[in-house]
Design a protein around this motif. Structure first.
Motif, PDB file in Angstrom:
ATOM      1  N   ARG A 133      52.850  35.030  32.790  1.00  0.00           N
ATOM      2  CA  ARG A 133      51.468  34.977  33.399  1.00  0.00           C
ATOM      3  C   ARG A 133      51.411  35.119  34.539  1.00  0.00           C
ATOM      4  N   GLU A 134      51.975  35.301  34.909  1.00  0.00           N
ATOM      5  CA  GLU A 134      51.886  35.555  36.670  1.00  0.00           C
ATOM      6  C   GLU A 134      52.385  37.094  36.683  1.00  0.00           C
ATOM      7  N   ALA A 135      52.780  37.735  35.621  1.00  0.00           N
ATOM      8  CA  ALA A 135      53.547  38.901  35.508  1.00  0.00           C
ATOM      9  C   ALA A 135      51.709  39.582  34.887  1.00  0.00           C
ATOM     10  N   CYS A 136      50.679  38.731  34.053  1.00  0.00           N
ATOM     11  CA  CYS A 136      49.724  39.231  33.592  1.00  0.00           C
ATOM     12  C   CYS A 136      48.584  39.619  34.267  1.00  0.00           C
ATOM     13  N   PHE A 137      48.575  38.236  35.478  1.00  0.00           N
ATOM     14  CA  PHE A 137      47.511  38.183  36.585  1.00  0.00           C
ATOM     15  C   PHE A 137      48.465  39.112  37.579  1.00  0.00           C
ATOM     16  N   ARG A 138      49.609  39.813  37.645  1.00  0.00           N
ATOM     17  CA  ARG A 138      50.037  41.263  38.966  1.00  0.00           C
ATOM     18  C   ARG A 138      49.124  42.999  37.970  1.00  0.00           C
ATOM     19  N   VAL A 139      49.690  42.690  36.570  1.00  0.00           N
ATOM     20  CA  VAL A 139      48.773  43.742  35.961  1.00  0.00           C
ATOM     21  C   VAL A 139      47.223  43.785  35.906  1.00  0.00           C
ATOM     22  N   ARG A 140      46.553  42.926  36.197  1.00  0.00           N
ATOM     23  CA  ARG A 140      45.495  42.487  35.783  1.00  0.00           C
ATOM     24  C   ARG A 140      45.079  43.238  37.807  1.00  0.00           C
ATOM     25  N   ASN A 141      45.651  42.838  38.767  1.00  0.00           N
ATOM     26  CA  ASN A 141      45.737  42.921  39.947  1.00  0.00           C
ATOM     27  C   ASN A 141      45.567  44.461  39.782  1.00  0.00           C
ATOM     28  N   GLN A 142      46.669  45.402  39.006  1.00  0.00           N
ATOM     29  CA  GLN A 142      46.707  46.345  39.504  1.00  0.00           C
ATOM     30  C   GLN A 142      45.143  47.287  39.333  1.00  0.00           C
ATOM     31  N   VAL A 143      45.501  47.320  37.945  1.00  0.00           N
ATOM     32  CA  VAL A 143      43.875  47.653  37.540  1.00  0.00           C
ATOM     33  C   VAL A 143      42.670  47.259  37.832  1.00  0.00           C
ATOM     34  N   PHE A 144      42.211  46.095  37.557  1.00  0.00           N
ATOM     35  CA  PHE A 144      40.884  45.400  38.073  1.00  0.00           C
ATOM     36  C   PHE A 144      40.580  45.313  39.556  1.00  0.00           C
ATOM     37  N   VAL A 145      41.196  45.124  40.168  1.00  0.00           N
ATOM     38  CA  VAL A 145      41.092  44.536  42.073  1.00  0.00           C
ATOM     39  C   VAL A 145      41.539  46.436  42.833  1.00  0.00           C
ATOM     40  N   VAL A 146      42.382  46.673  42.388  1.00  0.00           N
ATOM     41  CA  VAL A 146      43.104  48.238  42.766  1.00  0.00           C
ATOM     42  C   VAL A 146      42.894  48.990  43.022  1.00  0.00           C
ATOM     43  N   GLU A 147      43.304  49.388  41.670  1.00  0.00           N
ATOM     44  CA  GLU A 147      42.349  50.663  40.955  1.00  0.00           C
ATOM     45  C   GLU A 147      40.804  51.087  41.071  1.00  0.00           C
ATOM     46  N   GLN A 148      39.916  49.556  40.184  1.00  0.00           N
ATOM     47  CA  GLN A 148      38.876  49.640  40.042  1.00  0.00           C
ATOM     48  C   GLN A 148      37.424  48.894  41.252  1.00  0.00           C
ATOM     49  N   GLY A 149      38.677  48.561  42.269  1.00  0.00           N
ATOM     50  CA  GLY A 149      37.572  48.068  43.854  1.00  0.00           C
ATOM     51  C   GLY A 149      36.860  46.408  43.025  1.00  0.00           C
ATOM     52  N   VAL A 150      37.624  45.831  41.824  1.00  0.00           N
ATOM     53  CA  VAL A 150      36.613  44.324  41.446  1.00  0.00           C
ATOM     54  C   VAL A 150      37.194  43.309  42.420  1.00  0.00           C
ATOM     55  N   PRO A 151      36.195  42.953  42.929  1.00  0.00           N
ATOM     56  CA  PRO A 151      36.385  41.875  44.193  1.00  0.00           C
ATOM     57  C   PRO A 151      37.847  40.801  43.877  1.00  0.00           C
ATOM     58  N   GLU A 152      38.934  40.292  44.098  1.00  0.00           N
ATOM     59  CA  GLU A 152      39.774  39.475  43.932  1.00  0.00           C
ATOM     60  C   GLU A 152      39.634  38.020  43.673  1.00  0.00           C
ATOM     61  N   ASP A 153      38.324  37.506  44.181  1.00  0.00           N
ATOM     62  CA  ASP A 153      38.334  36.556  44.018  1.00  0.00           C
ATOM     63  C   ASP A 153      36.422  36.391  42.741  1.00  0.00           C
ATOM     64  N   ILE A 154      36.292  37.016  42.297  1.00  0.00           N
ATOM     65  CA  ILE A 154      35.897  37.385  41.181  1.00  0.00           C
ATOM     66  C   ILE A 154      36.866  37.939  40.250  1.00  0.00           C
ATOM     67  N   GLU A 155      38.005  38.235  40.444  1.00  0.00           N
ATOM     68  CA  GLU A 155      38.712  38.590  38.670  1.00  0.00           C
ATOM     69  C   GLU A 155      39.332  37.475  38.628  1.00  0.00           C
ATOM     70  N   TYR A 156      39.311  36.390  39.353  1.00  0.00           N
ATOM     71  CA  TYR A 156      40.350  35.503  38.440  1.00  0.00           C
ATOM     72  C   TYR A 156      39.839  34.213  38.559  1.00  0.00           C
ATOM     73  N   ASP A 157      40.023  33.643  37.376  1.00  0.00           N
ATOM     74  CA  ASP A 157      38.350  32.430  37.371  1.00  0.00           C
ATOM     75  C   ASP A 157      38.778  31.270  36.638  1.00  0.00           C
ATOM     76  N   ALA A 158      38.554  29.835  36.644  1.00  0.00           N
ATOM     77  CA  ALA A 158      38.771  28.728  36.262  1.00  0.00           C
ATOM     78  C   ALA A 158      38.982  29.093  35.238  1.00  0.00           C
ATOM     79  N   LEU A 159      38.231  30.223  33.804  1.00  0.00           N
ATOM     80  CA  LEU A 159      39.290  30.203  32.371  1.00  0.00           C
ATOM     81  C   LEU A 159      39.935  30.423  32.338  1.00  0.00           C
TER      82      LEU A 159
END
Length: 160
Positions: free
Chosen positions: A20-46
């Motif tokens: 799961r941590e590897a999944c989150f690292r990929v999401r961080n790279q693509v959504f947060v770093v590459e696409q500029g999605v704020p980190e506080d909304i990328e990860y959620d309680a879901l």
């Protein structure tokens, strides 16, 4: 990193914390770093209630992509209240692995996980630039374009 050779990608459910941590690292790279999605909304309680899938390079286990499936009551809140509909989301493939079938393999693995849970339909919110990708996999767009994290999206659905 060199791109994976065709046929050398393995997709699995990330059941342990390391996966799961590897999944989150990929999401961080693509959504947060590459696409500029704020980190506080990328990860959620879901995330705690989701099935996470991880694509890795077979030779060395290097993460290449990820996605998640929401189902049951959690998904019903996102999909109009129907418990037979799963919600595919957070599909992300690292730039060096794009165009190699990793995204297709991830979507099919999420669909398999949905079938295993007795779901008959998968719903998603696709970034508008990715509509063609999902259409090629049998998804149909519906409803108007909407913004999510400042990125235009459109709802899509596929009967399994």
């Amino acid at each position: 990193m060199s791109a994976p050779a065709a046929g050398s990608v393995v997709v699995r459910v990330a059941e342990d914390p390391g996966g799961r941590e590897a999944c989150f690292r990929v999401r961080n790279q693509v959504f947060v770093v590459e696409q500029g999605v704020p980190e506080d909304i990328e990860y959620d309680a879901l995330d705690a209630h989701a099935v996470h899938v991880l694509a890795v390079r077979e030779e060395d286990g290097l993460p290449l992509g990820t996605g998640r499936l929401l189902y049951g009551e959690v998904a019903a809140k996102k999909t109009g209240g129907d418990p037979s509909v799963g919600s595919l989301g957070r599909l992300a493939v690292l730039p060096e692995a794009r165009g190699l079938g990793v995204g297709v393999a991830l979507v099919r693995a999420i669909e398999d996980a949905a079938r295993e849970r007795g779901l008959g339909v998968v719903d998603l919110g696709a970034q508008v630039h990715a509509l063609g990708f999902y259409e090629r996999l049998g998804y149909q767009a519906y409803g108007p374009v909407f913004e999510d994290a400042g990125i235009p999206h459109r709802s899509m659905r596929r009967t399994l």
